[in-house]
Design a protein around this motif. Structure first.
Motif, PDB file in Angstrom:
ATOM      1  N   GLY A   9      -4.125  60.983   0.826  1.00 21.24           N
ATOM      2  CA  GLY A   9      -3.683  59.991  -0.171  1.00 21.24           C
ATOM      3  C   GLY A   9      -4.628  60.572  -1.710  1.00 21.24           C
ATOM      4  N   GLY A  10      -4.644  59.718  -2.732  1.00 23.25           N
ATOM      5  CA  GLY A  10      -5.340  59.909  -3.713  1.00 23.25           C
ATOM      6  C   GLY A  10      -6.590  61.088  -3.939  1.00 23.25           C
ATOM      7  N   GLY A  11      -7.196  61.414  -2.654  1.00 25.44           N
ATOM      8  CA  GLY A  11      -8.261  62.333  -2.849  1.00 25.44           C
ATOM      9  C   GLY A  11      -8.796  62.188  -3.547  1.00 25.44           C
ATOM     10  N   SER A  12      -9.796  61.087  -3.614  1.00 20.77           N
ATOM     11  CA  SER A  12     -11.090  60.897  -4.200  1.00 20.77           C
ATOM     12  C   SER A  12     -11.561  61.438  -4.360  1.00 20.77           C
ATOM     13  N   ASN A  13     -11.951  61.965  -2.534  1.00 20.54           N
ATOM     14  CA  ASN A  13     -13.166  62.033  -2.255  1.00 20.54           C
ATOM     15  C   ASN A  13     -13.358  63.547  -1.931  1.00 20.54           C
ATOM     16  N   MET A  14     -12.127  63.986  -2.274  1.00 19.11           N
ATOM     17  CA  MET A  14     -11.761  65.858  -2.396  1.00 19.11           C
ATOM     18  C   MET A  14     -12.489  66.207  -3.541  1.00 19.11           C
ATOM     19  N   ALA A  88     -11.018  64.658   4.308  1.00 20.72           N
ATOM     20  CA  ALA A  88     -11.200  63.991   3.292  1.00 20.72           C
ATOM     21  C   ALA A  88     -10.109  62.540   3.080  1.00 20.72           C
ATOM     22  N   GLY A  89     -10.366  61.372   3.930  1.00 22.02           N
ATOM     23  CA  GLY A  89      -9.324  60.464   3.402  1.00 22.02           C
ATOM     24  C   GLY A  89      -7.850  60.819   3.712  1.00 22.02           C
ATOM     25  N   PHE A  90      -8.581  61.306   5.365  1.00 19.68           N
ATOM     26  CA  PHE A  90      -7.547  62.153   6.116  1.00 19.68           C
ATOM     27  C   PHE A  90      -6.887  61.557   7.195  1.00 19.68           C
ATOM     28  N   ASN A 108     -16.014  65.231   8.959  1.00 21.05           N
ATOM     29  CA  ASN A 108     -15.564  64.093   8.209  1.00 21.05           C
ATOM     30  C   ASN A 108     -15.985  62.897   6.996  1.00 21.05           C
ATOM     31  N   ILE A 109     -15.768  61.896   6.579  1.00 26.29           N
ATOM     32  CA  ILE A 109     -16.463  61.532   5.548  1.00 26.29           C
ATOM     33  C   ILE A 109     -15.512  59.477   6.622  1.00 26.29           C
ATOM     34  N   HIS A 110     -16.563  58.556   7.019  1.00 24.80           N
ATOM     35  CA  HIS A 110     -15.765  57.472   6.977  1.00 24.80           C
ATOM     36  C   HIS A 110     -16.027  56.220   6.486  1.00 24.80           C
ATOM     37  N   PRO A 111     -15.518  55.853   6.408  1.00 23.33           N
ATOM     38  CA  PRO A 111     -16.254  54.219   5.196  1.00 23.33           C
ATOM     39  C   PRO A 111     -16.193  53.045   6.571  1.00 23.33           C
ATOM     40  N   SER A 112     -17.788  53.589   7.101  1.00 22.76           N
ATOM     41  CA  SER A 112     -18.452  52.358   7.568  1.00 22.76           C
ATOM     42  C   SER A 112     -20.256  53.185   8.161  1.00 22.76           C
ATOM     43  N   VAL A 171     -18.246  51.020  -1.233  1.00 22.81           N
ATOM     44  CA  VAL A 171     -18.200  51.866  -0.632  1.00 22.81           C
ATOM     45  C   VAL A 171     -17.862  52.584  -0.982  1.00 22.81           C
ATOM     46  N   LEU A 172     -17.281  53.536  -1.465  1.00 25.31           N
ATOM     47  CA  LEU A 172     -16.341  54.381  -2.415  1.00 25.31           C
ATOM     48  C   LEU A 172     -17.072  54.533  -3.149  1.00 25.31           C
ATOM     49  N   VAL A 173     -18.106  54.584  -4.661  1.00 26.90           N
ATOM     50  CA  VAL A 173     -18.632  54.675  -4.642  1.00 26.90           C
ATOM     51  C   VAL A 173     -19.493  55.455  -4.142  1.00 26.90           C
ATOM     52  N   GLN A 174     -19.561  55.174  -3.346  1.00 26.60           N
ATOM     53  CA  GLN A 174     -21.008  55.889  -2.920  1.00 26.60           C
ATOM     54  C   GLN A 174     -20.558  56.894  -1.272  1.00 26.60           C
ATOM     55  N   GLU A 175     -19.302  57.122  -1.408  1.00 28.08           N
ATOM     56  CA  GLU A 175     -18.722  58.310  -0.911  1.00 28.08           C
ATOM     57  C   GLU A 175     -18.779  59.265  -1.677  1.00 28.08           C
ATOM     58  N   HIS A 176     -18.661  58.865  -2.679  1.00 27.53           N
ATOM     59  CA  HIS A 176     -18.702  60.309  -3.525  1.00 27.53           C
ATOM     60  C   HIS A 176     -19.794  60.315  -4.167  1.00 27.53           C
TER      61      HIS A 176
HETATM   62  C1  GRF Z   1     -10.690  55.601   1.451  1.00 24.07           C
HETATM   63  O1  GRF Z   1     -10.757  54.267   1.859  1.00 24.07           O
HETATM   64  C2  GRF Z   1     -12.006  55.855   2.369  1.00 24.07           C
HETATM   65  O2  GRF Z   1     -12.906  54.929   2.074  1.00 24.07           O
HETATM   66  C3  GRF Z   1     -11.957  57.111   3.319  1.00 24.07           C
HETATM   67  O3  GRF Z   1     -10.088  57.539   2.630  1.00 24.07           O
HETATM   68  C4  GRF Z   1      -9.869  56.277   1.758  1.00 24.07           C
HETATM   69  C5  GRF Z   1      -8.997  57.367   1.072  1.00 24.07           C
HETATM   70  O4  GRF Z   1     -10.249  58.304   0.054  1.00 24.07           O
HETATM   71  N1  GRF Z   1     -12.138  57.975   3.931  1.00 24.07           N
HETATM   72  P1  GRF Z   1      -9.596  59.472  -0.406  1.00 24.07           P
HETATM   73  O5  GRF Z   1      -9.294  58.368  -2.288  1.00 24.07           O
HETATM   74  O6  GRF Z   1      -8.406  59.367  -0.522  1.00 24.07           O
HETATM   75  O7  GRF Z   1     -10.381  60.046  -0.866  1.00 24.07           O
END
Ligand code: GRF
Length: 197
Positions: A9-14, A88-90, A108-112, A171-176
């Motif tokens: 998706g948006g790839g903010s973690n990437m 990353a959001g895969f 992998n990053i998992h939101p929990s 949570v997303l802020v902390q993922e980053h």
């Molecule tokens: C977000 O919900 C995040 O919690 C999970 O994947 C989803 C999309 O993340 N890791 P990203 O913005 O595509 O990285």
């Protein structure tokens, strides 16, 4: 070390991972590929804007044949000579066969706060349970979904009146913060669990 990042998706973690590597000349990793199962993934544009090679392998033509999809998915990863793969959001479940090719070098990053809330809808489930703490986890990928050795966790408070979207955003802020910190340590061979709060 060459790092491939898989997004859907948006790839903010990437973006957080790529920017952490590009801005630090001493970083042990460099991004070698951003790969998506979704040609419309916003992350592809963000990666290209940062000069990172991209590729798409659409899972839809393969229907339920996960192995056939993965036989194509692995090709750009091998061509990019990736040493480490970051999910990353895969949003596709990977078979044990695919995971085994990268065991010990796939994150992998998992939101929990694993082991709580494996799978989907983690924020709604934490609210449902009345938890007052929630967060995200970076773990090594093993054949069991959301189950591998934990490398790092970041916690956030659950506030009264939170909606799942409120919690997801917090949570997303902390993922980053968490994922780039864990990746750098992981590539340096550090394995002590990182706790951020
Ligand atoms: C977000 O919900 C995040 O919690 C999970 O994947 C989803 C999309 O993340 N890791 P990203 O913005 O595509 O990285």
């Amino acid at each position: 070390k060459r790092v491939a990042i898989l997004v859907s998706g948006g790839g903010s973690n990437m973006v957080s991972l790529v920017d952490s590597m590009l801005k630090d000349a001493d970083h042990p990793g460099q991004p070698c590929l951003v790969l998506s199962n979704n040609a419309d993934a916003g992350g592809l544009t963000k990666a290209a804007a940062r000069g990172v090679s991209t590729a798409v392998v659409d899972h839809r033509p393969f229907g339920k044949d996960r192995e056939a999809f993965e036989a194509e998915l692995v090709k750009p990863i091998l061509e990019a000579r990736a040493d480490v793969v970051c999910l990353a959001g895969f949003m596709r479940v990977l078979t044990a066969g695919f995971v085994r090719q990268f065991e010990g070098r796939m994150l992998n990053i998992h939101p929990s706060l694993l082991p709580k809330y494996k799978g989907l809808h983690t924020h709604a489930r934490a609210l449902e349970a009345g938890d007052d703490r929630h967060g995200c986890t970076v773990h090594e990928v093993t054949p069991l979904l959301d189950d591998g050795p934990i490398l790092g966790q970041a916690e956030v408070p659950v506030n009264p009146g939170d909606t799942p979207d409120d919690l997801a955003a917090r949570v997303l802020v902390q993922e980053h913060r968490l994922y780039p910190a864990v990746l750098a340590r992981y590539l340096r061979g550090e394995r002590d669990v990182l706790h951020l709060s």
